[in-house]
Design an enzyme around this catalytic site. Structure first.
Site, PDB file in Angstrom:
ATOM      1  N   THR A   1       0.866  -1.183   0.000  1.00 54.13           N
ATOM      2  CA  THR A   1       0.000   0.000   0.000  1.00 54.13           C
ATOM      3  C   THR A   1       0.903   1.234   0.000  1.00 54.13           C
ATOM      4  OG1 THR A   1      -0.221  -0.211   2.399  1.00 54.13           O
ATOM      5  CG2 THR A   1      -2.017  -1.069   1.052  1.00 54.13           C
TER       6      THR A   1
ATOM      7  N   LYS B   1       3.471  -6.942   3.716  1.00 58.91           N
ATOM      8  CA  LYS B   1       3.280  -5.511   3.477  1.00 58.91           C
ATOM      9  C   LYS B   1       2.994  -4.869   4.829  1.00 58.91           C
ATOM     10  CE  LYS B   1      -0.049  -3.345   3.452  1.00 58.91           C
ATOM     11  NZ  LYS B   1      -0.894  -2.604   4.474  1.00 58.91           N
TER      12      LYS B   1
ATOM     13  N   THR C   1      -1.173  -6.860  12.623  1.00 58.14           N
ATOM     14  CA  THR C   1      -1.438  -5.617  11.892  1.00 58.14           C
ATOM     15  C   THR C   1      -0.730  -5.469  10.557  1.00 58.14           C
ATOM     16  OG1 THR C   1       0.165  -4.772  13.426  1.00 58.14           O
ATOM     17  CG2 THR C   1      -2.120  -4.130  13.733  1.00 58.14           C
TER      18      THR C   1
ATOM     19  N   GLU D   1       5.574   4.262   7.419  1.00 58.64           N
ATOM     20  CA  GLU D   1       5.175   5.516   6.779  1.00 58.64           C
ATOM     21  C   GLU D   1       5.918   6.710   7.360  1.00 58.64           C
ATOM     22  OE1 GLU D   1       0.634   4.223   5.555  1.00 58.64           O
ATOM     23  OE2 GLU D   1       0.975   5.339   7.387  1.00 58.64           O
TER      24      GLU D   1
ATOM     25  N   ASN E   1      -0.846  10.091   5.550  1.00 53.55           N
ATOM     26  CA  ASN E   1      -2.146   9.655   6.050  1.00 53.55           C
ATOM     27  C   ASN E   1      -3.248  10.704   5.944  1.00 53.55           C
ATOM     28  OD1 ASN E   1      -1.964   6.854   6.969  1.00 53.55           O
ATOM     29  ND2 ASN E   1      -0.198   7.668   8.078  1.00 53.55           N
TER      30      ASN E   1
END
Lengths: 378, 378
Positions: free
Chosen positions: B150, B176, B187, B272, B374
């Site tokens: 992602t 991922k 998660t 991220e 995000n």
């Protein structure tokens, strides 16, 4: 009852604030709140297992029967994680102020906020005490509120007036917040003053109730502070002839609840880097604890907070946060509603479909500015 | 045992990945992992109370005795919070693939990751299945790993080879991660393949142990996903003549643990917006649960994470986080050590002074880039 978004100091209270050199910036960093009459006091403090020296000292003083006359509070240094030396520093602060005021040291409550794990510059505080006392005034509470600010952008003061059986009493409260704000308990400094005449037991009861519905219902970053303190002083300057009746006490509590809630909301509005004020309402829960847990899980979800910052209607993140909270829910009847994201004030409504309990939590978004403020704070 | 930071597909496995149009960007979004032989399977899934449709379907299929042949996984859409239609979409995906492969639908595991609360475009997936099957190859696992990404910036593959009583078995795992990463459980999506010959019970045991020490010991943002899935397929292509002996099983577990841990660390390295890789080691705890709680409290503290990002030695925030975790500690003997902050890899060592248990958690810093990613993700 009336609420005022300004300072109306109750009878017999004075305050002042100045800069004593704790903050490198030279901004105000030392505040004094003083009651001309002996006051009853109650306090609620952080439940963090690391507790700052002033918190430990306040707990000790408040555990005894006593009369309180003053709160001395500094910003720029939390006097936390400073060991036995830290306790001595807070005690020496109380002693120095008590000597200058000619009162007992046990009548002084000490409070600190700011950076953790650095010794408090007690000499600077001591040198500033004469000027601090000299400046005390019925009209200087804003100066005091300014002196307890850390990353706050404005001083926070709320007042209320309420008629208790023909006598008007005043409640005035100041607070600092901005970051390291997570309930359990109130993760901030808040000082509340009233000229109402209450016994200690009722004062404690009223404070517990007010904090549960206000400071414990806000979160900025989910980080519980080591210095959280909410202290109320009631000096009884407005005597109630036959003592407070149940109905009058209920009115007092209502006013105190409102003052605390308005102040708590102000803290969220001025949260570090915040661009949005968010009210999260979880209903349909099995009980209040679960409703609050679900609301807090949303409020503390970085993904939710960044989505709101980005005005990005990624509501799956709300469902994911609720699901991680442990609260009972019905996946098929879970409802999520969010008000338009372009406004500054956002309402989130979630229904868990499991019962009738509800809870409300106030929070803000997570922004690059929050990171900037906290990456550089020292 | 040897660990390889590259793909070595075990015997009898093939994979492929392509773009079927779920992602607007046109990047790869559909992966197929295929075993030429019937495989045993075990899986661990999110403990979030909101569970995505593919998670519910996998749980159902894995709860039965069965042979598994394929995992079809898409990115760009989590198929979560999509109600009964969502379950049908996942089931239809399994049926379509099973029909094309000429196997039973119960032999297909379906997995999804991406945005929540949006219907899965099953037609696009169905149209892509022939090409996906045609592309299957022993050398295309990286394409498959790429198709489950992602916000990941690179595909994540780790392999291991271990000699079990004269027979070399291979373990290969892809994952991922990037965001919505918080343990309990893993998660993320991780698929592990091995040609080892194990009964289902041992496979489940090995997976539980490996996940506990790897994927459940990382956190990026404390946000528990609705889609977390770790699935292992063991096709027994490398037969063990007399079954796996205890010593050989231990060796297999060791290899699986290493593969899982290396993969979990890769997820944190590619988190991220992360600029730092942080290892948090809490010792001196009463028990493992408390050590882990303390380490997680640090790892999930936004104030700690921003301080590391700012290379700001504000270690009081570590103490405050530990104190809020509920772990027993001795305030006076609490020790906090942090390695030099200018490096990319940071070690945090905390001793609670209460016992002998310890735990290790891997995390990253919180940066403006995390917020950017995000705030804009949809």
């Amino acid at each position: 009852m009336r609420i005022y978004k300004k300072a109306i100091l109750p009878r017999g209270f004075k305050a002042f604030g100045l800069s004593c050199g704790i903050k490198k910036s030279g901004k105000p960093d030392l505040a004094l709140f003083y009651s001309c009459y002996p006051a009853k006091a109650a306090g609620l403090f952080t439940t963090n297992k690391i507790q700052a020296a002033p918190v430990l000292l306040c707990r000790k003083f408040l555990s005894k029967k006593g009369c309180f006359r003053a709160i001395i509070a500094n910003s720029g240094n939390a006097n936390c994680f400073t060991g036995k030396k830290g306790i001595e520093d807070s005690l020496n602060t109380a002693v120095a102020l008590a000597d200058s005021l000619g009162i007992k040291k046990e009548g002084v409550l000490v409070s600190s906020t700011g950076i953790i794990a650095r010794r408090l510059p007690v000499l600077r505080i001591k040198s500033a005490i004469p000027g601090l006392i000299k400046g005390l005034s019925e009209s200087k509470i804003k100066e005091a509120a300014r002196a307890i600010m850390t990353t706050d952008t404005f001083p926070k003061v709320i007042s209320a007036r309420v008629n208790l059986g023909g006598r008007v009493v005043t409640i005035c409260a100041v607070a600092k917040g901005a970051g390291m704000i997570s309930p359990n308990m109130a993760t901030l400094l808040a000082f509340i003053f009233t000229d109402a005449d209450l016994p200690k037991s009722l004062l404690e009861k009223a404070l517990r109730e007010a904090v549960a519905k206000s400071f414990n219902c806000i979160t900025v970053d989910g980080c519980m502070s080591t210095n959280d303190s909410v202290i109320i002083l009631a000096n009884g300057a407005v005597k109630s002839a036959a003592g407070l009746k149940a109905k009058e006490f209920a009115l007092f509590c209502k006013a105190l609840n409102r003052v605390s809630l308005e102040l708590a909301k102000l803290l969220v509005r001025d949260a570090e880097g915040a661009s949005k004020f968010i009210e999260i309402n979880v209903s349909g829960a099995k009980n209040f604890t679960q409703a609050k847990a679900a609301a807090l899980a949303i409020a503390n979800s970085n993904l939710f907070k960044t989505a709101i910052y980005g005005m990005n209607p990624n509501f799956g993140r709300i469902a994911a946060a609720v699901g991680s909270s442990g609260a009972d829910l019905c996946q098929d009847s879970l409802k999520v509603r969010v008000s338009p994201l372009k406004k500054k004030d956002i309402q989130v409504r979630v229904s868990l479909g499991r019962g009738r309990a509800q809870a409300k939590i106030y929070t803000c978004d997570l922004t690059p500015e929050y990171i900037k403020v906290n990456a550089e704070y020292n």
